[in-house]
Write an enzyme that holds these catalytic residues in place. Structure first.
Site, PDB file in Angstrom:
ATOM      1  N   LYS A  42      -6.486   1.018 -12.932  1.00 51.99           N
ATOM      2  CA  LYS A  42      -6.282  -0.365 -12.477  1.00 51.99           C
ATOM      3  C   LYS A  42      -6.443  -0.701 -10.793  1.00 51.99           C
ATOM      4  CE  LYS A  42      -1.070  -0.030 -12.544  1.00 51.99           C
ATOM      5  NZ  LYS A  42      -0.108  -0.258 -13.412  1.00 51.99           N
ATOM      6  N   ARG A 139      10.014  -6.610 -18.723  1.00 55.95           N
ATOM      7  CA  ARG A 139       8.652  -7.144 -18.497  1.00 55.95           C
ATOM      8  C   ARG A 139       7.896  -7.594 -19.684  1.00 55.95           C
ATOM      9  NH1 ARG A 139       6.198  -3.533 -13.598  1.00 55.95           N
ATOM     10  NH2 ARG A 139       4.869  -3.000 -15.422  1.00 55.95           N
ATOM     11  N   TYR A 272       0.414  -9.594  20.078  1.00 58.28           N
ATOM     12  CA  TYR A 272       1.124 -10.699  19.968  1.00 58.28           C
ATOM     13  C   TYR A 272       2.489 -10.435  19.951  1.00 58.28           C
ATOM     14  CZ  TYR A 272      -3.476 -12.333  18.354  1.00 58.28           C
ATOM     15  OH  TYR A 272      -4.680 -12.523  17.892  1.00 58.28           O
ATOM     16  N   MET A 319      -4.490  -8.928  12.942  1.00 59.08           N
ATOM     17  CA  MET A 319      -5.239  -8.998  11.541  1.00 59.08           C
ATOM     18  C   MET A 319      -6.351  -7.773  11.897  1.00 59.08           C
ATOM     19  SD  MET A 319      -7.575 -12.192  10.548  1.00 59.08           S
ATOM     20  CE  MET A 319      -6.509 -13.273  10.333  1.00 59.08           C
TER      21      MET A 319
END
Ligand SMILES: *Cc1c(COP(=O)(O)O)cnc(C)c1O
Length: 411
Positions: A42, A139, A272, A319
């Site tokens: 998966k 779940r 940043y 990013m």
């Protein structure tokens, strides 16, 4: 394209060693024997590439493949995978008809049973289902008190020729903490649920509950089939035990090259927010991987290896990029000499481990590998290093549920 064909060097790449995948599958299958092994592919094989990993796992003896979504299973079928294949997480929009038509086994926890039967009726093809019991994870899965009724409904549909109950399964909550008693409780509930189903007349092919940590720590959880994800990728599910200690080989190396490098004075702010200031004159190197590539933004301090030395990321991860401070270990060379040098985030001999990035991010190894984004090129190598790995070539391709013609192997 042949999946073993060399991919040209990428500027930023996750290199997956298919020999490591095969080694891990064989190692885990040996531990699980006589239970069979389902390779869980998966989430694009935890970021490693679903088709490539599926083929390698089948070559190494996996008898089944497992995914969460029917869409993931259909992509494998489209890619030529004919092996038994189970999908276990569905929504009202899941394409059950496509799954039945493509001979995909469907895990059902409740409401899906009617949707699957409707698809089977329409196609006039019996569905293959695995009934899931919630033994404590809370779940998916049928609640215990509804189990007998659920099994009865499935059997009625089976008698009508609309489905076949192939399996009974559940999922463990704390298998990565082997000392915890909840696993004993879950296993007992699972055995009870299987007994209820058998008494009702279910003639299953496979009972399965074990994930990687259970395969490694709970032989009594193996039953007929084990569902292995993390371990196949060569990573440890246990906090206190390394992959090497478990006989596993990490399959993915995440690397790039230094995009820029320069000398800066003391007091230079970095990235940043300027949260890092160089304590003294130093050399900063720019690593062109950032959160858009799947590196967690919070993982400042994560390790990057250059020239065999490891440097922590300083300042914020952006990013597209992040910065390492080379001055911190007094590494030799002019700034210009570092541009283009290989920078390894994790994987490979002597390099940082995925777990160090997980720690820097406050997360787990599963998440670090799974979130590497599509902007990072996947490429494949097949390291036949001889010795213990020589077997890797020998057993390839034998009766695996894939098309033939994968003889080409990279050096
Ligand atoms: C993801 C998943 C697995 C694989 O778990 P690992 O710990 O990676 O081995 C097995 N079963 C189910 C139901 C899963 O969702």
């Amino acid at each position: 394209m042949n999946y073993l064909e060399a991919v040209p060097p990428a500027e930023r790449s996750a290199v997956v060693d298919l020999a490591a995948i095969r080694h891990n599958v064989r190692h885990l299958a040996e531990i699980a024997r006589p239970a069979r092994l389902m390779a869980v592919v998966k989430a694009d094989a935890y970021g490693h590439g679903a088709l490539e990993v599926a083929r390698a796992a089948l070559e190494a003896g996996a008898g089944w493949l497992g995914v969460a979504h029917i869409s993931e299973a259909l992509a494998l079928r489209t890619g030529g995978i004919s092996a038994p294949l189970l999908a276990w997480l569905h929504t009202a929009d899941s394409d059950f008809a496509a799954a039945v038509a493509a001979n995909i086994d469907i895990g059902v926890s409740g409401w899906e049973l009617e949707a699957v039967v409707a698809a089977a009726r329409e196609l006039e093809v019996p569905a293959r289902v695995h009934l899931k019991i919630d033994t404590g994870l809370g779940r998916n899965g049928c609640p215990e008190d509804l189990w007998e009724t659920f099994v009865g409904r499935a059997l009625a549909y089976q008698e009508d020729g609309l489905l076949r109950v192939v399996g009974i399964f559940s999922h463990l909550a704390v298998a990565d903490e082997p000392h915890r008693a909840e696993t004993d409780v879950q296993l007992q509930k699972f055995r009870d649920a299987v007994a209820v189903a058998e008494d009702a007349g279910v003639d299953h092919e496979v009972r399965h509950i074990a994930n990687t940590p259970a395969v490694l720590s709970r032989p009594d959880s193996h039953f007929d089939l084990v569902r292995v994800g993390l371990g196949m990728y060569g990573l440890s599910p246990f906090a206190g035990q390394s992959a090497a200690e478990l006989g596993l080989r990490p399959a993915m190396t995440l690397k790039t090259t230094i995009a820029n490098c320069k000398a800066v004075p003391a007091g230079q702010g970095v990235s940043y927010g300027l949260h890092y200031q160089t304590p003294e004159p130093t050399t900063l190197a720019l690593v062109p991987l950032g959160y858009a590539d799947g590196i967690p933004r919070v993982a400042t301090g994560g390790p990057v290896m250059v020239d065999g030395e490891v440097f922590p990321v300083v300042g914020r991860i952006a990013m597209d990029q992040m910065v390492i401070d080379l001055g911190r270990t007094g590494i030799a060379g002019t700034p210009a000499s570092f541009i283009g040098k290989e920078a390894i985030l994790f994987g490979g001999e002597g390099a940082p481990q995925v777990e160090e990035w997980a720690q820097a991010a406050g997360s787990i190894n599963y998440e670090i590998i799974t979130r590497i984004s599509g902007r990072v090129t996947r490429s494949y190598v097949d390291t036949h290093t001889g010795g213990a790995d020589a077997e890797d070539t020998d057993k390839s391709g034998a009766d695996a549920g894939i098309a033939a013609g994968s003889a080409a192997v990279l050096p």
